[in-house]
Design a protein around this motif. Structure first.
Motif, PDB file in Angstrom:
ATOM      1  N   THR A 244       0.839  -1.192   0.000  1.00  0.00           N
ATOM      2  CA  THR A 244       0.000   0.000   0.000  1.00  0.00           C
ATOM      3  C   THR A 244       0.879   1.249   0.000  1.00  0.00           C
ATOM      4  O   THR A 244       2.106   1.161   0.124  1.00  0.00           O
ATOM      5  N   SER A 245       0.252   2.410  -0.103  1.00  0.00           N
ATOM      6  CA  SER A 245       0.976   3.681  -0.039  1.00  0.00           C
ATOM      7  C   SER A 245       0.064   4.724   0.585  1.00  0.00           C
ATOM      8  O   SER A 245      -1.020   4.996   0.071  1.00  0.00           O
ATOM      9  N   SER A 246       0.491   5.272   1.722  1.00  0.00           N
ATOM     10  CA  SER A 246      -0.282   6.333   2.369  1.00  0.00           C
ATOM     11  C   SER A 246       0.663   7.201   3.180  1.00  0.00           C
ATOM     12  O   SER A 246       1.661   6.719   3.719  1.00  0.00           O
ATOM     13  N   ARG A 247       0.350   8.492   3.276  1.00  0.00           N
ATOM     14  CA  ARG A 247       1.220   9.418   4.001  1.00  0.00           C
ATOM     15  C   ARG A 247       1.030   9.214   5.502  1.00  0.00           C
ATOM     16  O   ARG A 247       0.049   9.656   6.092  1.00  0.00           O
ATOM     17  N   SER A 248       1.976   8.497   6.109  1.00  0.00           N
ATOM     18  CA  SER A 248       1.868   8.160   7.525  1.00  0.00           C
ATOM     19  C   SER A 248       3.209   7.655   8.017  1.00  0.00           C
ATOM     20  O   SER A 248       4.026   7.142   7.237  1.00  0.00           O
ATOM     21  N   THR A 249       3.457   7.785   9.323  1.00  0.00           N
ATOM     22  CA  THR A 249       4.642   7.204   9.947  1.00  0.00           C
ATOM     23  C   THR A 249       4.278   5.990  10.792  1.00  0.00           C
ATOM     24  O   THR A 249       5.110   5.456  11.521  1.00  0.00           O
ATOM     25  N   SER A 250       3.049   5.522  10.678  1.00  0.00           N
ATOM     26  CA  SER A 250       2.591   4.375  11.467  1.00  0.00           C
ATOM     27  C   SER A 250       3.169   3.076  10.921  1.00  0.00           C
ATOM     28  O   SER A 250       3.275   2.888   9.704  1.00  0.00           O
ATOM     29  N   THR A 251       3.524   2.162  11.812  1.00  0.00           N
ATOM     30  CA  THR A 251       3.930   0.816  11.405  1.00  0.00           C
ATOM     31  C   THR A 251       2.903  -0.222  11.862  1.00  0.00           C
ATOM     32  O   THR A 251       3.212  -1.399  12.002  1.00  0.00           O
TER      33      THR A 251
END
Length: 445
Positions: A244-251
């Motif tokens: 996937t690709s999304s603007r986030s720093t979550s793991t």
């Protein structure tokens, strides 16, 4: 000369440390956690042919094509040369294949038209073959660090950098380490370490699914522009479905990401309707941003790299696992000029073999016959060895072998983070069975 401090023991930081030590430059590498604990260890382990980005990002694609061949020459022990297929499941995707063929030809990427019948998808409309491969990012990172170490580098893991200061770096424990040059290779955390950084790094979350078994023995790509769920990579005894690709720093993987990726995987391999997903995991790509407000989404950002120097601080942004050696060479060239030193790049020489001739004694997990597979290295902490020995990477996901990990609770919590989003039908039953088995083992002991 105080030498060079490299921040970050991902594949880029490890590659830079190796390159500079082979040129005779004193290097100290600092890593807050374990090697390959960031994006390097949270990827699908694809050695790109370059074809995936040939249409949308030709410069990065051409770099991948060249480095694909270079890595196969220097790191064959860490690569499974599976080859890659692009399959179209609709007439629209088949038409995109014409653009793909033309772009690959321009970028010198091998691409061969096959009969659709040669695809593992019997419903495929079109099929092409290229030279993708699968690579073990953990072993690749450690091999680069080990070569740097035996050539004189000082490697400190579990040693974080709080900030870059004049003439060196400030460590988390309050000490200051002097350096002539500081190389910031901390991935998406670069900006937190250097507030004055001039590059724009946009964090981009990518989620990947792990299957119970290998779905096929070749890298499978959808014949379309890069998008979610368009690739399946063989990874030891499993397959990795991404991404996937999304603007986030979550793991932390999300339930909707799992469902979307599984839906796309079934479209690519419709004969595998009962694909069992045993875990999801997420990593954060440090993409090179080109908009001050970050308004451009990750899929539209280049996978190329950029290296910036400002007052003795060299910052590395962007790039891919496949191009790490080239990125390291470019960064090292800049450092050599800053130091006024001479020395040619020598990283096209083979990496050392870090695998034991025979795994050391005890079997740690039956799923992948996991055992102590790497030679002793003074910079690896015992609590970090499990991931390099692939404990918990197979079908049980650690539920039967967690007792072999020094930080068992922390290990299981990390695994649960990836198991929870994929609990459907048979996997829910399997997880309950694994939990019950583990509780029984504890009662017996």
């Amino acid at each position: 000369m105080s030498g060079v401090v490299v921040i970050g023991a991902g594949i880029v930081g490890a590659g830079i440390a190796r390159d500079l030590t082979l040129r005779g430059i004193p290097v100290t590498l600092l890593e807050r956690e374990a090697p390959a604990s960031g994006a390097s260890g949270r990827c699908h382990g694809l050695l790109h042919s370059g074809a995936r980005y040939a249409v949308t990002d030709p410069a990065a694609a051409a770099e991948c094509a060249r480095e694909n061949l270079a890595l196969k020459a220097i790191a064959p022990g860490y690569i499974e040369d599976t080859g890659g297929l692009f399959v179209a499941v609709s007439e629209g995707e088949a038409a995109y294949g014409d653009k793909l063929l033309d772009a690959c030809k321009k970028a010198s990427i091998p691409m061969e038209e096959l009969s659709a019948a040669e695809s593992p998808n019997r419903k495929a409309v079109r099929c092409m073959r290229t030279n993708d491969a699968a690579i073990d990012p953990f072993l690749l990172t450690i091999a680069n660090l080990y070569d740097a170490r035996i050539n004189g580098a000082i490697v400190h893991t579990r040693t974080g950098v709080r900030s870059i200061v004049e003439g060196g770096v400030l460590l988390d424990d309050g000490r200051t380490l002097k350096a002539d040059i500081v190389i910031n290779a901390a991935g998406h955390a670069c900006g937190a370490i250097n507030k004055d950084m001039r590059l724009s790094i946009q964090p981009d979350k990518g989620t990947i699914l792990v299957t119970e078994r290998r779905l096929c023995d070749v890298v499978l790509n959808r014949m379309r522009p890069p998008s979610d769920g368009d690739i399946i990579v063989p990874g030891h005894t499993t397959s990795l479905i991404g991404t996937t690709s999304s603007r986030s720093t979550s793991t932390i993987p999300a339930r909707d990401e799992y469902r979307a990726l599984l839906r796309e995987a079934k479209a690519m391999l419709p004969d595998n309707e009962e694909i069992r997903i045993i875990r999801a995991f997420s990593g954060v790509r440090p993409l090179l941003g080109n908009a001050l407000d970050g308004s451009i989404e990750g899929r539209a950002l280049s996978r190329d790299h950029h290296i910036d120097e400002n007052n003795g601080i060299v910052t590395v942004a962007g790039g891919k696992l496949t191009t790490y050696r080239l990125i390291a060479e470019t960064a090292a060239n800049k450092v050599m000029r800053l130091l006024g030193e001479r020395g040619e790049c020598r990283t096209k020489t083979p990496l050392p073999n870090i695998l034991r001739d025979e795994p050391d004694g005890s079997l740690l997990c039956n799923c992948e016959r996991a055992a102590g597979r790497i030679i002793a290295m003074d910079f690896l902490n015992p609590e970090d060895l499990w991931k390099f020995n692939r404990i918990g990477f197979g079908a049980c996901q650690g539920m039967r072998c967690a007792k072999n990990v020094p930080r068992e609770r922390e290990f299981l919590e990390e695994r649960w983070k990836g198991i929870k989003p994929v609990l459907d039908d048979i996997q829910l039953k399997q997880t309950y069975l694994s939990w019950a088995s583990q509780m029984l083992q504890r009662d017996i002991s």
